[in-house]
Each structure stands twice: as C-alpha cells, then as structure tokens.
Design a protein around this motif. Sequence first.
Motif, PDB file in Angstrom:
ATOM      1  N   ALA A 279     -16.874  -5.590   0.232  1.00 41.92           N
ATOM      2  CA  ALA A 279     -15.915  -4.667  -0.381  1.00 41.92           C
ATOM      3  C   ALA A 279     -14.889  -4.149   0.618  1.00 41.92           C
ATOM      4  CB  ALA A 279     -16.659  -3.497  -1.018  1.00 41.92           C
ATOM      5  N   VAL A 280     -15.246  -4.094   1.894  1.00 39.72           N
ATOM      6  CA  VAL A 280     -14.318  -3.583   2.897  1.00 39.72           C
ATOM      7  C   VAL A 280     -13.093  -4.486   2.993  1.00 39.72           C
ATOM      8  CG1 VAL A 280     -14.024  -2.942   5.319  1.00 39.72           C
ATOM      9  CG2 VAL A 280     -16.216  -2.531   4.171  1.00 39.72           C
ATOM     10  N   ALA A 281     -13.314  -5.791   2.987  1.00 39.91           N
ATOM     11  CA  ALA A 281     -12.200  -6.732   3.053  1.00 39.91           C
ATOM     12  C   ALA A 281     -11.390  -6.737   1.759  1.00 39.91           C
ATOM     13  CB  ALA A 281     -12.726  -8.137   3.336  1.00 39.91           C
ATOM     14  N   ILE A 282     -12.058  -6.572   0.623  1.00 43.45           N
ATOM     15  CA  ILE A 282     -11.376  -6.641  -0.669  1.00 43.45           C
ATOM     16  C   ILE A 282     -10.487  -5.424  -0.900  1.00 43.45           C
ATOM     17  CG2 ILE A 282     -11.729  -6.643  -3.179  1.00 43.45           C
ATOM     18  CD1 ILE A 282     -14.357  -8.197  -2.615  1.00 43.45           C
ATOM     19  N   TRP A 283     -11.002  -4.240  -0.585  1.00 41.87           N
ATOM     20  CA  TRP A 283     -10.322  -3.004  -0.962  1.00 41.87           C
ATOM     21  C   TRP A 283      -9.672  -2.269   0.206  1.00 41.87           C
ATOM     22  CZ3 TRP A 283     -10.149  -2.049  -6.142  1.00 41.87           C
ATOM     23  CH2 TRP A 283     -11.088  -2.696  -6.954  1.00 41.87           C
ATOM     24  N   GLY A 284     -10.005  -2.629   1.442  1.00 49.80           N
ATOM     25  CA  GLY A 284      -9.617  -1.824   2.589  1.00 49.80           C
ATOM     26  C   GLY A 284      -8.125  -1.673   2.803  1.00 49.80           C
ATOM     27  N   GLU A 285      -7.391  -2.773   2.806  1.00 48.61           N
ATOM     28  CA  GLU A 285      -5.957  -2.685   3.088  1.00 48.61           C
ATOM     29  C   GLU A 285      -5.249  -1.834   2.041  1.00 48.61           C
ATOM     30  OE1 GLU A 285      -1.983  -5.488   3.776  1.00 48.61           O
ATOM     31  OE2 GLU A 285      -3.972  -6.425   3.619  1.00 48.61           O
ATOM     32  N   ALA A 286      -5.545  -2.060   0.770  1.00 46.89           N
ATOM     33  CA  ALA A 286      -4.902  -1.285  -0.292  1.00 46.89           C
ATOM     34  C   ALA A 286      -5.272   0.189  -0.192  1.00 46.89           C
ATOM     35  CB  ALA A 286      -5.293  -1.840  -1.658  1.00 46.89           C
ATOM     36  N   ALA A 287      -6.523   0.470   0.152  1.00 51.11           N
ATOM     37  CA  ALA A 287      -6.937   1.867   0.300  1.00 51.11           C
ATOM     38  C   ALA A 287      -6.116   2.561   1.377  1.00 51.11           C
ATOM     39  CB  ALA A 287      -8.424   1.935   0.636  1.00 51.11           C
ATOM     40  N   LEU A 288      -5.889   1.889   2.486  1.00 54.64           N
ATOM     41  CA  LEU A 288      -5.119   2.482   3.577  1.00 54.64           C
ATOM     42  C   LEU A 288      -3.652   2.654   3.215  1.00 54.64           C
ATOM     43  CD1 LEU A 288      -6.755   0.550   6.532  1.00 54.64           C
ATOM     44  CD2 LEU A 288      -6.875   3.024   6.139  1.00 54.64           C
ATOM     45  N   ARG A 289      -3.159   1.836   2.307  1.00 57.87           N
ATOM     46  CA  ARG A 289      -1.758   1.949   1.887  1.00 57.87           C
ATOM     47  C   ARG A 289      -1.544   3.014   0.815  1.00 57.87           C
ATOM     48  NH1 ARG A 289       1.275  -1.720   4.296  1.00 57.87           N
ATOM     49  NH2 ARG A 289       0.347  -3.653   5.074  1.00 57.87           N
TER      50      ARG A 289
END
Length: 281
Positions: A89-99
């Motif tokens: 889940a970190v790879a799937i959601w991480g970038e969008a969460a930070l944006r």
Amino acid sequence: MLSQAGARKSSRTKRPLRLCFVGWGAIASRVGELLADRQPETVEIVAVAVRDADRERAGLPEGIRLISSPEEFAGLDLDMVIEAAGRPAVAIWGEAALRHAGSFVVSSTSAFTDEALLGLLLAVADETGSRILVPSGALGDLGALAAASVLPLDEVSHAIVKPPRAWSGTKAADLVDLDKLTQRTEFFSGSAREAAASFPQNANVAVITALSGIGLDRTRVVLVADPGISRNVHEISAFGAFGKLDLRFENEQLKTNPKSSEMTALSLVRLVENSVATLIR
C-alpha cells in the motif's frame, strides 16, 4: 478592530484535523475507535482508501467516504493520511498522499527497505512540502535512541520475541516447527533490512529502530519464537559515545491480529493527538 493578541488568537483557531486511513483492518479500525472516543471534536475521519470499495467493512464510522484510487485524494482537503494496510500500500498510495495531504504516516515501514521507493517518496515530500511520519509502533517511543544517535553509535541490536502463533503464516514456519516448540527458539539473525524484507508483517518495527539509530544495514535483528510467553516482546540494546541503553517492551497482542501489538495502534493515536494538541508530550 482586533487587538494584536486577538488577531493572534484568531489566526490560531484550529479546524478539526482531516484524516484518511489507507486500509481498514485491525490496526486502523482500533485507531478509529479510540479517536472517536477521545477526539470527537478535534479529529475528523473523512475517508478510507481501499482497493475494493464495494466490500462490506465492519466498524466504519457513519458518513465515511470509501475511495479506491489514489487520484481520489484530490479535493478531500486532507491534513493527514495514515497507511495501515501492508507494505504494498505504501507504493500504491504514498506519492498521492504526499501531494494531497500535509503528512503521510507510514505504518508498514518495511517498505523503506526498497531504496528506490524511499527515494521517490522523499523527493515528492521535498517537492510538495509534505512530511513522511514514522510512528513509534510497537516500541511506544524511541526518543532516547534517536537522541543517542546525535553522537556516534557503535552498535544497535533488536530482538523480536513473539509466541509461536504470532509467527504463523510467515517464513518462520519453514524454519522451525512452530506447533512443537517447547522452548525459546531463535530462527533468524541478520540486519534490520533483511528482517523487514523477509518478515514484513512481524518485523516492520525493526525499521523503526534502524531509522532511530544507525540505519537498516548496521542494526542487528534477532527473531525468536517463545512458547513460554503470551505477549510480543522487544529487547533493544545500544551503546556508543552517549553511554549504554537497554529497553524492553512487553506488549499485549492486538485482539484481532496477534502479529501486531496493541501498542502499534496506541502509538498512532498518540501521533494524531500530538498533531492537534497544544501541549506535545
């Protein structure tokens, strides 16, 4: 016209912290339950991110929005995203969460053994001004170790000792007969990176120790199954220029998931509460 003190007070007026969970399993639902009891006016759970939004989920607060793609973070006006869904889940959601949120809390810290992924997330956080937060998890707080690392550390070790059933369904079952153990048995010894990569459900916490101290490759980890205990135990030792440190935690297992500790959920509650508190403890 507002006085200077009044203007300061007005500018500091806080809205409820807008929170989204990635995943709604044992840890997230426990954290949601505790926050609802303790912070009903200062924390608002607005969404839960899952890959299968059509499936029924027990314990979801009324009015929660289920989202099934990272693009749906946009427009939610989030302050914090808490990942509690496992390493992928970190790879799937991480970038969008930070944006789309001010901070991204990573519970599945074994994801950080992937240097490319960690590098990407750090770059996005730097670009957007968001933050990646690592909760203390089953260790409660490693402030002493982090402080000690200001000066050179010579050695950090971490033994993770759990009842045999907590290791079921992992590689441990291939290394020892978990059902027939009669004494404390060590079945793995290596670096924090190796431990977390091989046992991502049970040894996430080794990454927390490593990040607080001397890194993933220098932190030594031992994994142990012990039929004589009922709690999940963590034994951490360090020595260096600061002196010597020994910590021991005996955590009750999370009732709905023996691989995790109750403290893992409690540490997330503390992290959220400190994000809205006037007095940080």
